[in-house]
Write an enzyme that holds these catalytic residues in place. Sequence first.
Site, PDB file in Angstrom:
ATOM      1  NE  ARG A   1       3.036  12.739   3.470  1.00  0.00           N
ATOM      2  CZ  ARG A   1       2.934  13.214   2.244  1.00  0.00           C
ATOM      3  NH1 ARG A   1       3.783  14.112   1.816  1.00  0.00           N
ATOM      4  NH2 ARG A   1       1.991  12.787   1.424  1.00  0.00           N
TER       5      ARG A   1
ATOM      6  CE1 TYR B   1      -9.225   8.641   1.816  1.00  0.00           C
ATOM      7  CE2 TYR B   1      -7.048   7.989   2.559  1.00  0.00           C
ATOM      8  CZ  TYR B   1      -7.849   8.652   1.654  1.00  0.00           C
ATOM      9  OH  TYR B   1      -7.273   9.314   0.596  1.00  0.00           O
TER      10      TYR B   1
ATOM     11  CB  ALA C   1      -6.121   7.107  -2.160  1.00  0.00           C
ATOM     12  CB  SER C   2      -6.982  12.266  -1.362  1.00  0.00           C
ATOM     13  OG  SER C   2      -5.723  12.790  -1.747  1.00  0.00           O
TER      14      SER C   2
ATOM     15  CG  HIS D   1      -1.956   1.055   1.255  1.00  0.00           C
ATOM     16  ND1 HIS D   1      -2.856   1.180   2.292  1.00  0.00           N
ATOM     17  CD2 HIS D   1      -2.248   2.065   0.411  1.00  0.00           C
ATOM     18  CE1 HIS D   1      -3.651   2.213   2.071  1.00  0.00           C
ATOM     19  NE2 HIS D   1      -3.300   2.767   0.933  1.00  0.00           N
TER      20      HIS D   1
ATOM     21  CD  GLU E   1      -2.764   5.365   4.275  1.00  0.00           C
ATOM     22  OE1 GLU E   1      -2.623   5.113   5.475  1.00  0.00           O
ATOM     23  OE2 GLU E   1      -3.729   6.002   3.831  1.00  0.00           O
TER      24      GLU E   1
END
Lengths: 336, 336
Positions: free
Chosen positions: B285, B190, B69-70, B6, B279
């Site tokens: 982060r 999510y 993804a977003s 991912h 991810e």
Amino acid sequence: MIIDVHGHYTTEPGALQVFRAAQLNGENPASSALWNEIGDDEVRESVESNQVRILTGRGGDLMLFSPRASGMQHHWHDPHVANEWARASNDLVYRVSKQFPQHFAPVAQLPQTPEGNFDGVLAELRRTVTEFGFVGANLNPDPSGTWAGKPLTDESWFPVYEAAEELDVPFMVHVSTTENPNFHTLGAHYLNADTSVFMQLLQSDLFTRFPNLRFVIPHGGGAVPFHWGRYRGLAVRNEWQDPSGLLHNVFFDTAVYHQPGIDLLTEVVPSTNVLFASEMLGAVRGADPETGVEWDDTLVYVRNAGLSDEDFERITCTNALRVYPRLAAHLEAVSA
Amino acid sequence: MIIDVHGHYTTEPGALQVFRAAQLNGENPASSALWNEIGDDEVRESVESNQVRILTGRGGDLMLFSPRASGMQHHWHDPHVANEWARASNDLVYRVSKQFPQHFAPVAQLPQTPEGNFDGVLAELRRTVTEFGFVGANLNPDPSGTWAGKPLTDESWFPVYEAAEELDVPFMVHVSTTENPNFHTLGAHYLNADTSVFMQLLQSDLFTRFPNLRFVIPHGGGAVPFHWGRYRGLAVRNEWQDPSGLLHNVFFDTAVYHQPGIDLLTEVVPSTNVLFASEMLGAVRGADPETGVEWDDTLVYVRNAGLSDEDFERITCTNALRVYPRLAAHLEAVSA
């Protein structure tokens, strides 16, 4: 004393659902008539062999007791209907607590509507707390049932928070049924709401404005404790408060139905912020065939979570007394 | 070999966002032109000091790599726009994997729309898998971004599942941005999607019809492992299959950013059904100031979860090879 902060009146007399059906059928039944229609014996019997038997049989003492959550149905738009429905439901919960004050302290359903029936909400909150000794209320963050409304951090909610601070009652944040076929009410919508509300609070400074406002997030906080690191990381990256910054005002219950879940919850969330709850009789009934433990007998998991005596006492009793200060008056009345 | 299933291309060349802005501005840019506009050096540099450096620095080898993804934004209704956007995004991911085949295997964005652009979805799935060697795709269970569509178990989705079975590729179930202010995209939407989809599957017999269809639920499955007992209890009460009945077809990744979460995940879900994932570079982060461990360095948590060597090998490698069988051809090409 063991206090369970999350129980619903899911064994209501049938007349309550008849009343509701009449409301939804466009009739205008009076909640006051319902009071007389249901006898005290029927009220007693509805809980005696159910919640009272199970609560005490498991070693519990007192349950914070509110109307059926899935039945609140705040998506119905008529404020008058909402007001009478909340009144009827709360009256019954009150009558249960009057018959078994040592076992039940009442928690209110609020007559919310998608448009925000705040006059009705404030009136019913005051009525139940000041006239009937309710110790808290359930606040639905999604009265539309479709998430069409505004986050709990929006100022439109502030009148409700002002009243909660004035009355010194906490809210359990609890949605009702959803009609969206993507979300199973008990298996998805409830947990999603818990997660979403925590995230709303994390992004906001609501508790700077309302320092004594308290929210109990049920079902162990949805996905939150499992993803506590995600929230801490998001907070740092976005320069929000750390999740721990919410813990003066936000609490999690223990309606999590297996040992690993309770172990994680009590490892991640400080013991000052976990409140014992079973959600009994709720979403899940029966026993795990592998262990013989009933799914919602969460006291077993809390007992086996390796807690110190002090932490166990907090989670099962003293936190509830702190978060719900009106419990003190309820317990004094029981002793007297 | 350590395989991370991912990762998203969140460090795309700026020209990709310029392309997207032109699309949303009603222009009709061609994805083929974008290919020539972005040079190979730019592609290489965009990941060399980011994903490649971090992946290898942490001891990883191969990442399954898909577009941001977003950014999928399936709520945009025009199928042509969706097709070109997916094509542009997938082409770039392919080019990354061609430059670093030892570090990246490509996973596709599908050109979904709220109405169901299945012709486009099937065409792009076939193109990416058969022409470009993609090993899987991200399937958005909520292309509308408002949960206006049907559950993944509805038969309208079946053509996509037939293609997935034929091509032998799994889907990661991954939503994109939501515009609903109640849901923070990364901190609620999510996770809610992960939870909701699992619940949809639990109520259905989808895998009787599609026995070789495979879904990877990201972010550790949302709230699911934390509430595994709730799902087991709901299943008994409602006479659904036990959650374990889904484990031939449903898998969970390890994008859970703290040790207690990974401990619970690997305790509750069998090691055959957990796939290592970070991810990275994703929602979170930076490093936990308390431990110094980077939040999304989930390999640290997996290493410290007390797994047997066999379970560690499954979670970090062999499960991925089983769930994504087309990885074998990718790895053969790398060796050759």
